[in-house]
Design a protein around this motif. Structure first.
Motif, PDB file in Angstrom:
ATOM      1  N   ASN A 143       0.823  -1.216   0.000  1.00 59.36           N
ATOM      2  CA  ASN A 143       0.000   0.000   0.000  1.00 59.36           C
ATOM      3  C   ASN A 143       0.858   1.268   0.000  1.00 59.36           C
ATOM      4  OD1 ASN A 143      -2.369   1.502  -0.045  1.00 59.36           O
ATOM      5  ND2 ASN A 143      -2.557   1.561   2.188  1.00 59.36           N
ATOM      6  N   ASP A 144       1.781   1.342  -0.954  1.00 60.73           N
ATOM      7  CA  ASP A 144       2.653   2.516  -1.079  1.00 60.73           C
ATOM      8  C   ASP A 144       2.138   3.435  -2.188  1.00 60.73           C
ATOM      9  OD1 ASP A 144       4.586   2.194   0.923  1.00 60.73           O
ATOM     10  OD2 ASP A 144       5.648   0.699  -0.264  1.00 60.73           O
ATOM     11  N   ASP A 145       2.090   4.708  -1.885  1.00 63.84           N
ATOM     12  CA  ASP A 145       1.597   5.695  -2.853  1.00 63.84           C
ATOM     13  C   ASP A 145       2.688   6.219  -3.772  1.00 63.84           C
ATOM     14  OD1 ASP A 145      -0.883   5.423  -1.704  1.00 63.84           O
ATOM     15  OD2 ASP A 145      -0.759   7.276  -0.519  1.00 63.84           O
ATOM     16  N   LEU A 146       3.952   6.051  -3.369  1.00 65.67           N
ATOM     17  CA  LEU A 146       5.072   6.566  -4.156  1.00 65.67           C
ATOM     18  C   LEU A 146       6.046   5.455  -4.510  1.00 65.67           C
ATOM     19  CD1 LEU A 146       5.931   9.864  -2.237  1.00 65.67           C
ATOM     20  CD2 LEU A 146       4.831   9.693  -4.480  1.00 65.67           C
ATOM     21  N   ARG A 147       6.624   5.564  -5.690  1.00 66.36           N
ATOM     22  CA  ARG A 147       7.678   4.639  -6.117  1.00 66.36           C
ATOM     23  C   ARG A 147       8.604   5.389  -7.057  1.00 66.36           C
ATOM     24  NH1 ARG A 147      10.058  -0.148  -4.760  1.00 66.36           N
ATOM     25  NH2 ARG A 147       7.994  -0.895  -4.129  1.00 66.36           N
ATOM     26  N   ARG A 148       9.879   5.360  -6.753  1.00 63.18           N
ATOM     27  CA  ARG A 148      10.885   6.002  -7.594  1.00 63.18           C
ATOM     28  C   ARG A 148      10.592   7.486  -7.804  1.00 63.18           C
ATOM     29  NH1 ARG A 148      11.401   1.023 -12.036  1.00 63.18           N
ATOM     30  NH2 ARG A 148      12.592  -0.384 -10.692  1.00 63.18           N
ATOM     31  N   GLY A 149      10.098   8.132  -6.745  1.00 62.19           N
ATOM     32  CA  GLY A 149       9.908   9.571  -6.774  1.00 62.19           C
ATOM     33  C   GLY A 149       8.646  10.060  -7.453  1.00 62.19           C
ATOM     34  N   LYS A 150       7.710   9.173  -7.785  1.00 59.33           N
ATOM     35  CA  LYS A 150       6.452   9.609  -8.396  1.00 59.33           C
ATOM     36  C   LYS A 150       5.322   8.690  -7.936  1.00 59.33           C
ATOM     37  CE  LYS A 150       7.302   6.998 -12.698  1.00 59.33           C
ATOM     38  NZ  LYS A 150       7.502   7.118 -14.154  1.00 59.33           N
ATOM     39  N   PRO A 151       4.058   9.043  -8.224  1.00 56.78           N
ATOM     40  CA  PRO A 151       2.953   8.197  -7.765  1.00 56.78           C
ATOM     41  C   PRO A 151       3.095   6.752  -8.251  1.00 56.78           C
ATOM     42  CG  PRO A 151       2.120  10.299  -8.549  1.00 56.78           C
ATOM     43  CD  PRO A 151       3.585  10.273  -8.885  1.00 56.78           C
ATOM     44  N   SER A 152       2.780   5.824  -7.377  1.00 58.54           N
ATOM     45  CA  SER A 152       2.845   4.409  -7.741  1.00 58.54           C
ATOM     46  C   SER A 152       1.915   4.128  -8.918  1.00 58.54           C
ATOM     47  CB  SER A 152       2.438   3.539  -6.556  1.00 58.54           C
ATOM     48  OG  SER A 152       3.309   3.751  -5.471  1.00 58.54           O
ATOM     49  N   ASN A 153       2.166   3.029  -9.603  1.00 57.43           N
ATOM     50  CA  ASN A 153       1.424   2.701 -10.812  1.00 57.43           C
ATOM     51  C   ASN A 153      -0.086   2.686 -10.575  1.00 57.43           C
ATOM     52  OD1 ASN A 153       0.379   0.970 -13.147  1.00 57.43           O
ATOM     53  ND2 ASN A 153       2.547   1.124 -13.662  1.00 57.43           N
ATOM     54  N   HIS A 154      -0.518   2.063  -9.486  1.00 60.62           N
ATOM     55  CA  HIS A 154      -1.960   1.951  -9.231  1.00 60.62           C
ATOM     56  C   HIS A 154      -2.578   3.297  -8.858  1.00 60.62           C
ATOM     57  CE1 HIS A 154      -0.495   1.673  -5.050  1.00 60.62           C
ATOM     58  NE2 HIS A 154      -1.698   2.128  -4.712  1.00 60.62           N
ATOM     59  N   LYS A 155      -1.771   4.213  -8.313  1.00 61.30           N
ATOM     60  CA  LYS A 155      -2.283   5.543  -7.998  1.00 61.30           C
ATOM     61  C   LYS A 155      -2.493   6.368  -9.268  1.00 61.30           C
ATOM     62  CE  LYS A 155      -2.890   6.947  -4.438  1.00 61.30           C
ATOM     63  NZ  LYS A 155      -4.086   6.858  -3.555  1.00 61.30           N
ATOM     64  N   PHE A 156      -1.693   6.097 -10.269  1.00 60.93           N
ATOM     65  CA  PHE A 156      -1.760   6.861 -11.514  1.00 60.93           C
ATOM     66  C   PHE A 156      -2.763   6.261 -12.501  1.00 60.93           C
ATOM     67  CE2 PHE A 156      -0.359   8.606 -15.560  1.00 60.93           C
ATOM     68  CZ  PHE A 156      -0.012   9.905 -15.240  1.00 60.93           C
ATOM     69  N   PHE A 157      -2.774   4.930 -12.605  1.00 56.47           N
ATOM     70  CA  PHE A 157      -3.605   4.259 -13.614  1.00 56.47           C
ATOM     71  C   PHE A 157      -4.818   3.531 -13.032  1.00 56.47           C
ATOM     72  CE2 PHE A 157       0.525   4.588 -15.714  1.00 56.47           C
ATOM     73  CZ  PHE A 157       0.165   5.040 -16.974  1.00 56.47           C
TER      74      PHE A 157
END
Length: 349
Positions: A143-157
């Motif tokens: 349940n992480d909202d960030l990955r590699r300095g930007k929104p996680s994949n599921h948060k964006f798509f």
């Protein structure tokens, strides 16, 4: 520049304390190692130095390999119909340090293989790593909202698209491993490498580590249980990346087993340092610290403290480096310096 030129530069640098520039070579000679004598391999090289080159430009090496791997990945996942799926697949590819794929290439080259042979495997590894991090970030897992300095994949798509992107990334990964056959790798070695890397993502690898990690939240775990979790998460992926590089590079049975032990130690040290960085942070961390503590996860600092964790991680790296002493020092230099990187800064994927 030939492999002989690179070796001579390595020796001269040790004598004159100069800097060795990294020069990529598309082909190197076959391994000069002979079968082990009673307790130590004999190396047929009168110029052999027991000390690995200390002035290897590891930052230059990492940057160059990352650039080459990124180019190959961009070609591996082209934008096509349906656009939303391929956009989601590509979205999470940028930003990683390419550590595992670089370890694969460096292991292959150390044995005597070439980057042209290893690049397809390196791409497959990064596609599988990306699949794993998208999954890890999902609300039902970390349940992480960030990955590699930007929104996680599921948060964006959205969650549905993220899950389908994971499934879609696994397919080109296997296709890239199959492509190695065209680069004169025997079917037997190709099959062994495919089994090796697949074992890292299934019930013998990150799936096993992840389920045990989830089930251990909020509970007291033993050191042996914690070791199982760590060895079967990213640690297993690192081991498989190194071993698969050795296999496709033409390594013999003894070389493969030495590098498997090397990979186990490095993989475990990576996981330990990841636990440490979550507590103390690092200059290059882009996500918040303390996530493991908030979830009451099983970690080494929780069990043995930060200092004890640092000590054990560095002991593992020292143990891993003992295996490199049996290989040509100039060819082993990239691996020797890459593992130092693991226990120096944040090691986010």
């Amino acid at each position: 520049m030939t492999s002989s030129d690179i070796f001579r530069n390595s020796i001269n640098a040790l004598k004159h304390h100069s800097v060795i520039p990294y020069v990529p070579n598309s082909h190197v000679a076959k391994s000069i190692l002979l079968r082990r004598q009673p307790k130590k391999l004999k190396v047929i090289n009168s110029q052999r130095n027991d000390t690995l080159p200390k002035f290897f430009q590891v930052d230059e090496y990492k940057a160059l390999k990352a650039k080459q791997i990124n180019k190959a990945l961009d070609e591996a996942v082209p934008l096509r119909y349906p656009a939303i799926l391929h956009e989601a697949m590509r979205y999470s590819l940028p930003g990683g340090k390419r550590l595992m794929s670089t370890l694969c290439i460096a292991s292959c080259e150390m044995i005597g293989g070439s980057q042209s042979v290893a690049m397809s495997m390196a791409c497959a590894i990064e596609l599988l790593v990306t699949m794993a991090v998208i999954q890890d970030d999902l609300p039902c897992l970390d349940n992480d909202d960030l990955r590699r300095g930007k929104p996680s994949n599921h948060k964006f798509f959205g969650e549905a698209t993220a899950i389908l992107a994971c499934q879609a990334l696994h397919c080109p990964a296997m296709q890239h491993i199959a492509m190695i056959k065209a680069k004169k790798v025997s079917p037997d070695r190709l099959l062994r490498a495919m089994v090796e890397i697949n074992s890292a993502v299934g019930s013998e690898g990150i799936a096993a580590g992840q389920i045990m990690d989830i089930n251990s939240e909020g509970k007291e775990v033993s050191l042996s249980e914690l070791n199982f979790i760590h060895r079967h998460k990213t640690g297993k992926f690192i081991e498989a990346s190194i071993v698969s590089g050795v296999i496709i590079g033409g390594g013999n049975e003894e070389e493969t087993e030495r590098m498997r032990h090397f990979g186990k130690c490095v993989g475990m040290a990576y996981q330990l340092w990841n636990d440490i960085v979550d507590v103390i942070g690092s200059p290059e961390m882009r996500e918040k610290t303390g996530r493991d503590m908030m979830r009451d996860k099983a970690t080494y600092p929780k069990l043995v403290g930060v200092d004890g964790s640092k000590k054990h991680a560095k002991e593992l790296i020292a143990e891993a480096k003992q295996e490199l002493a049996y290989f040509d020092p100039s060819r082993a230099a990239p691996l020797d310096h890459l593992v130092n990187f693991i226990v120096s800064f944040g090691n986010n994927n």
